[in-house]
Design an enzyme around this catalytic site. Sequence first.
Site, PDB file in Angstrom:
ATOM      1  N   ASP A   1     -12.256   0.819  -8.023  1.00 13.79           N
ATOM      2  CA  ASP A   1     -13.017   0.838  -9.276  1.00 13.79           C
ATOM      3  C   ASP A   1     -14.301   0.030  -9.103  1.00 13.79           C
ATOM      4  O   ASP A   1     -14.534  -0.578  -8.057  1.00 13.79           O
ATOM      5  CB  ASP A   1     -12.155   0.348 -10.454  1.00 13.79           C
ATOM      6  CG  ASP A   1     -11.706  -1.108 -10.352  1.00 13.79           C
ATOM      7  OD1 ASP A   1     -12.454  -1.956  -9.799  1.00 13.79           O
ATOM      8  OD2 ASP A   1     -10.612  -1.416 -10.858  1.00 13.79           O
TER       9      ASP A   1
ATOM     10  N   ASP B   1       1.502  10.354   3.437  1.00 15.35           N
ATOM     11  CA  ASP B   1       2.468  10.088   4.500  1.00 15.35           C
ATOM     12  C   ASP B   1       3.897  10.296   4.001  1.00 15.35           C
ATOM     13  O   ASP B   1       4.330   9.638   3.055  1.00 15.35           O
ATOM     14  CB  ASP B   1       2.284   8.650   4.985  1.00 15.35           C
ATOM     15  CG  ASP B   1       3.076   8.331   6.231  1.00 15.35           C
ATOM     16  OD1 ASP B   1       3.836   9.201   6.707  1.00 15.35           O
ATOM     17  OD2 ASP B   1       2.932   7.209   6.740  1.00 15.35           O
TER      18      ASP B   1
ATOM     19  N   TYR C   1      -5.731  -7.024  -2.101  1.00  8.59           N
ATOM     20  CA  TYR C   1      -6.970  -7.315  -1.372  1.00  8.59           C
ATOM     21  C   TYR C   1      -6.694  -7.457   0.125  1.00  8.59           C
ATOM     22  O   TYR C   1      -7.441  -6.945   0.956  1.00  8.59           O
ATOM     23  CB  TYR C   1      -7.634  -8.602  -1.882  1.00  8.59           C
ATOM     24  CG  TYR C   1      -8.237  -8.517  -3.260  1.00  8.59           C
ATOM     25  CD1 TYR C   1      -8.837  -7.360  -3.736  1.00  8.59           C
ATOM     26  CD2 TYR C   1      -8.224  -9.621  -4.107  1.00  8.59           C
ATOM     27  CE1 TYR C   1      -9.394  -7.292  -4.999  1.00  8.59           C
ATOM     28  CE2 TYR C   1      -8.786  -9.562  -5.373  1.00  8.59           C
ATOM     29  CZ  TYR C   1      -9.369  -8.400  -5.813  1.00  8.59           C
ATOM     30  OH  TYR C   1      -9.921  -8.332  -7.063  1.00  8.59           O
TER      31      TYR C   1
ATOM     32  N   TYR D   1      -7.968  -2.288 -13.333  1.00 11.24           N
ATOM     33  CA  TYR D   1      -6.797  -2.030 -12.497  1.00 11.24           C
ATOM     34  C   TYR D   1      -6.707  -0.564 -12.106  1.00 11.24           C
ATOM     35  O   TYR D   1      -5.642   0.043 -12.109  1.00 11.24           O
ATOM     36  CB  TYR D   1      -5.510  -2.502 -13.188  1.00 11.24           C
ATOM     37  CG  TYR D   1      -5.458  -3.990 -13.368  1.00 11.24           C
ATOM     38  CD1 TYR D   1      -5.112  -4.818 -12.309  1.00 11.24           C
ATOM     39  CD2 TYR D   1      -5.783  -4.583 -14.586  1.00 11.24           C
ATOM     40  CE1 TYR D   1      -5.079  -6.200 -12.463  1.00 11.24           C
ATOM     41  CE2 TYR D   1      -5.756  -5.959 -14.747  1.00 11.24           C
ATOM     42  CZ  TYR D   1      -5.403  -6.758 -13.683  1.00 11.24           C
ATOM     43  OH  TYR D   1      -5.368  -8.128 -13.835  1.00 11.24           O
TER      44      TYR D   1
ATOM     45  N   ASN E   1      -7.762   0.595  -9.101  1.00 11.17           N
ATOM     46  CA  ASN E   1      -7.769   0.725  -7.645  1.00 11.17           C
ATOM     47  C   ASN E   1      -6.485   1.397  -7.174  1.00 11.17           C
ATOM     48  O   ASN E   1      -5.403   1.078  -7.654  1.00 11.17           O
ATOM     49  CB  ASN E   1      -7.867  -0.662  -7.005  1.00 11.17           C
ATOM     50  CG  ASN E   1      -9.052  -1.430  -7.535  1.00 11.17           C
ATOM     51  OD1 ASN E   1     -10.181  -0.989  -7.411  1.00 11.17           O
ATOM     52  ND2 ASN E   1      -8.791  -2.570  -8.156  1.00 11.17           N
TER      53      ASN E   1
ATOM     54  N   HIS F   1      -2.821   9.572  11.165  1.00  5.62           N
ATOM     55  CA  HIS F   1      -1.565   9.415  10.433  1.00  5.62           C
ATOM     56  C   HIS F   1      -1.239   7.933  10.274  1.00  5.62           C
ATOM     57  O   HIS F   1      -1.264   7.181  11.241  1.00  5.62           O
ATOM     58  CB  HIS F   1      -0.441  10.124  11.200  1.00  5.62           C
ATOM     59  CG  HIS F   1       0.900   9.903  10.620  1.00  5.62           C
ATOM     60  ND1 HIS F   1       1.970   9.497  11.373  1.00  5.62           N
ATOM     61  CD2 HIS F   1       1.350  10.028   9.357  1.00  5.62           C
ATOM     62  CE1 HIS F   1       3.032   9.379  10.594  1.00  5.62           C
ATOM     63  NE2 HIS F   1       2.674   9.691   9.365  1.00  5.62           N
TER      64      HIS F   1
ATOM     65  N   MET G   1      -2.878  -1.700  -7.733  1.00  9.03           N
ATOM     66  CA  MET G   1      -3.007  -3.133  -7.954  1.00  9.03           C
ATOM     67  C   MET G   1      -2.269  -3.487  -9.240  1.00  9.03           C
ATOM     68  O   MET G   1      -2.608  -3.006 -10.314  1.00  9.03           O
ATOM     69  CB  MET G   1      -4.473  -3.551  -8.068  1.00  9.03           C
ATOM     70  CG  MET G   1      -4.647  -5.050  -8.245  1.00  9.03           C
ATOM     71  SD  MET G   1      -6.362  -5.539  -8.510  1.00  9.03           S
ATOM     72  CE  MET G   1      -7.019  -5.376  -6.872  1.00  9.03           C
TER      73      MET G   1
END
Length: 144
Positions: free
Chosen positions: A30, A66, A115, A133, A135, A22, A76
């Site tokens: 990507d 969560d 990152y 973009y 990710n 958890h 991103m």
Amino acid sequence: MLKGIPNILSPELLCALDQMGHGDELVIADGNFPCHSVGKDSIVIRADGHGVPEILDAILQVLPLDTYTEKPVGLMEVVKGDNVETPIWSEYEKILSKHEPNHHDIEYIERFAFYERAKGAYLIISTGETALYANILLKKGVVV
């Protein structure tokens, strides 16, 4: 072979998802994401030939988000001045709404901050996604 498990989830990937606790985070990256240099302390699993949306859809069939955090999903953010469309984000919204209709608020994270956050991810999945973009970061919730 197991019943009810999306066949896109390899045994290695299922094992890593199961080992997550958890609050642990994962990145579905990507094809341009520097998975191995960012993920030096993470498990990096390759999913060549697959796009982020199909991996996201499969993962959300077995992994809850969560509910103890306001925004369990991170994207991103597009760099200022970068004239890029992000239609893949609307695909993510549909997938998230399907699996987590009541709790999938999205945090938009500046590129280098993304990152840095990804460096702490338990798992990074390297896909063949060509969209820019694309990710996405997910925070694992509690299995009930």
